[in-house]
Design a protein around this motif. Structure first.
Motif, PDB file in Angstrom:
ATOM      1  N   GLU A 162     -33.017  22.340  43.427  1.00  0.00           N
ATOM      2  CA  GLU A 162     -33.174  21.685  42.121  1.00  0.00           C
ATOM      3  C   GLU A 162     -34.106  22.409  41.158  1.00  0.00           C
ATOM      4  O   GLU A 162     -33.963  22.269  39.936  1.00  0.00           O
ATOM      5  CB  GLU A 162     -33.715  20.257  42.315  1.00  0.00           C
ATOM      6  CG  GLU A 162     -32.791  19.334  43.082  1.00  0.00           C
ATOM      7  CD  GLU A 162     -33.040  19.356  44.574  1.00  0.00           C
ATOM      8  OE1 GLU A 162     -32.372  18.603  45.305  1.00  0.00           O
ATOM      9  OE2 GLU A 162     -33.912  20.145  45.014  1.00  0.00           O
ATOM     10  N   PHE A 165     -32.832  24.228  38.029  1.00  0.00           N
ATOM     11  CA  PHE A 165     -32.278  23.329  37.018  1.00  0.00           C
ATOM     12  C   PHE A 165     -33.388  22.562  36.301  1.00  0.00           C
ATOM     13  O   PHE A 165     -33.277  22.269  35.109  1.00  0.00           O
ATOM     14  CB  PHE A 165     -31.286  22.361  37.664  1.00  0.00           C
ATOM     15  CG  PHE A 165     -30.080  23.035  38.241  1.00  0.00           C
ATOM     16  CD1 PHE A 165     -29.024  23.406  37.426  1.00  0.00           C
ATOM     17  CD2 PHE A 165     -30.010  23.332  39.596  1.00  0.00           C
ATOM     18  CE1 PHE A 165     -27.906  24.043  37.936  1.00  0.00           C
ATOM     19  CE2 PHE A 165     -28.898  23.968  40.128  1.00  0.00           C
ATOM     20  CZ  PHE A 165     -27.843  24.332  39.295  1.00  0.00           C
ATOM     21  N   ALA A 201     -31.741  16.438  31.302  1.00  0.00           N
ATOM     22  CA  ALA A 201     -31.500  17.199  32.535  1.00  0.00           C
ATOM     23  C   ALA A 201     -32.785  17.350  33.346  1.00  0.00           C
ATOM     24  O   ALA A 201     -32.787  17.168  34.566  1.00  0.00           O
ATOM     25  CB  ALA A 201     -30.923  18.569  32.194  1.00  0.00           C
ATOM     26  N   VAL A 205     -32.936  15.670  37.039  1.00  0.00           N
ATOM     27  CA  VAL A 205     -32.956  16.566  38.205  1.00  0.00           C
ATOM     28  C   VAL A 205     -34.304  16.504  38.914  1.00  0.00           C
ATOM     29  O   VAL A 205     -34.366  16.558  40.154  1.00  0.00           O
ATOM     30  CB  VAL A 205     -32.626  18.008  37.786  1.00  0.00           C
ATOM     31  CG1 VAL A 205     -32.689  18.944  38.988  1.00  0.00           C
ATOM     32  CG2 VAL A 205     -31.241  18.078  37.157  1.00  0.00           C
ATOM     33  N   ARG A 208     -34.251  13.470  41.059  1.00  0.00           N
ATOM     34  CA  ARG A 208     -33.408  13.717  42.230  1.00  0.00           C
ATOM     35  C   ARG A 208     -34.135  14.626  43.223  1.00  0.00           C
ATOM     36  O   ARG A 208     -34.047  14.429  44.444  1.00  0.00           O
ATOM     37  CB  ARG A 208     -32.091  14.364  41.785  1.00  0.00           C
ATOM     38  CG  ARG A 208     -31.181  14.795  42.930  1.00  0.00           C
ATOM     39  CD  ARG A 208     -30.575  13.603  43.646  1.00  0.00           C
ATOM     40  NE  ARG A 208     -29.771  14.005  44.781  1.00  0.00           N
ATOM     41  CZ  ARG A 208     -30.224  14.092  46.028  1.00  0.00           C
ATOM     42  NH1 ARG A 208     -31.508  13.802  46.281  1.00  0.00           N
ATOM     43  NH2 ARG A 208     -29.439  14.457  47.012  1.00  0.00           N
TER      44      ARG A 208
END
Length: 319
Positions: A162, A165, A201, A205, A208
């Protein structure tokens, strides 16, 4: 029965050596690289859309960011010749080597594009240089995530899926926010959209990532890293809210809101880079972030081996 060993190390000393990279040099380099890379990409969009004010600001931001980033990197290395030595050999397996070959051409292209745009000399070559900077911009904004993930620092290494990103979204938010802060308000529409997409984003992310890391996400929620992470999210959410407030009439009616949103985006991105850096240092200090994941991996391999052996035995008996 032998009791289960704890995750303490000898004399309570860290198992891993804490990163020796300098503060604030490295976090600033992470942030300014994202701003510069995103600005180069935004500059090409402004050139294609016929927005000269936005193009001028983003060209200068990309070039200025390349200069500041190079200075910060050289200062962290200690001697300028060390950066030049990294260009002697290209090593694809080393993110630092690859990053050197990203930063060097990006700086050249961004500087040439900005000089051509300001002076009006060789405009075609300037556009080609700007296109080259735009090509190298996204890798510049994200290669540092691969550099961090390539270390043994637990919260960096385990976040390898991740982290690029997260850095990419943060770079888009920072570049768009910087343009919203400095460019003519009437021309900041593309910057607003870029910053909003990057902010969403980044928030999504990073959430997450922390969910997947489990226990390893603890350093992101405590101490200095935790305070910086909460500050980053608050500023990023504030940027999204202020962008919505300034949406009417392309921001002409509320220019203060658009400027403030841009500042919030950029500051939130800067706080994120410091938070990631400090979380890595914290995870290196505490032995449990090294030992517990290792035990879980060993246990998983043992269970997989037992399962495979059981299936093999069942197949032999049935045969």
């Amino acid at each position: 029965m032998v009791p289960e060993p704890t995750f303490e190390s000898y004399y309570g000393r860290p198992i891993l050596k804490e990163p020796t990279w300098k503060t604030p040099d490295v976090p600033i380099y992470l942030w300014i690289g994202g701003v510069a890379g995103g600005s180069a990409l935004l500059a090409e969009g402004a050139a294609l859309s016929g927005l000269p004010g936005l193009e001028r600001v983003t060209r200068l931001t990309a070039a200025g960011g390349a200069v500041v980033g190079t200075v910060a990197l050289v200062h962290d290395l200690g001697r300028p010749e060390r950066f030049l030595n990294m260009l002697r050999v290209f090593k694809p397996t080393s993110p630092l080597s690859v990053g050197s070959y990203i930063l060097a051409p990006f700086s050249s292209f961004a500087g040439a594009a900005a000089a051509s745009h300001v002076t009006g000399v060789a405009p075609r070559l300037g556009r080609l240089a700007g296109l080259g900077a735009a090509v190298f911009g996204p890798p510049l904004a994200t290669y540092t995530a691969a550099l961090f993930a390539n270390t043994a620092i637990p919260v960096w290494h385990e976040a390898h899926r991740e982290l690029p990103f997260v850095f990419g979204g943060s770079a888009a938010a920072a570049a768009g926010g910087t343009a919203m802060l400095l460019a003519p308000v009437a021309e900041t529409g593309p910057a607003v959209r870029m910053a909003a997409v990057g902010a969403v984003a980044e928030l999504g992310v990073s959430h997450r990532m922390e969910q997947r890391l489990g226990m390893l996400a603890e350093p992101y929620g405590k101490g200095l890293a935790g305070r910086l992470m909460r500050l980053s999210r608050a500023l990023t959410v504030a940027g999204l809210g202020l962008s919505a407030v300034s949406a009417g009439a392309s921001g002409r009616g509320r220019p203060w809101a658009r400027r403030l949103a841009g500042a919030s985006y950029s500051a939130g991105s800067l706080a994120l880079r410091f938070a990631v850096f400090e979380a890595g240092r914290e995870s290196a200090r505490d032995p449990k972030y090294v030992v517990v994941p290792q035990r879980e991996r060993i246990r998983a391999r043992e269970e997989a081996a037992r399962s495979a052996a059981s299936e093999t035995g069942s197949g032999t008996l049935s045969g």
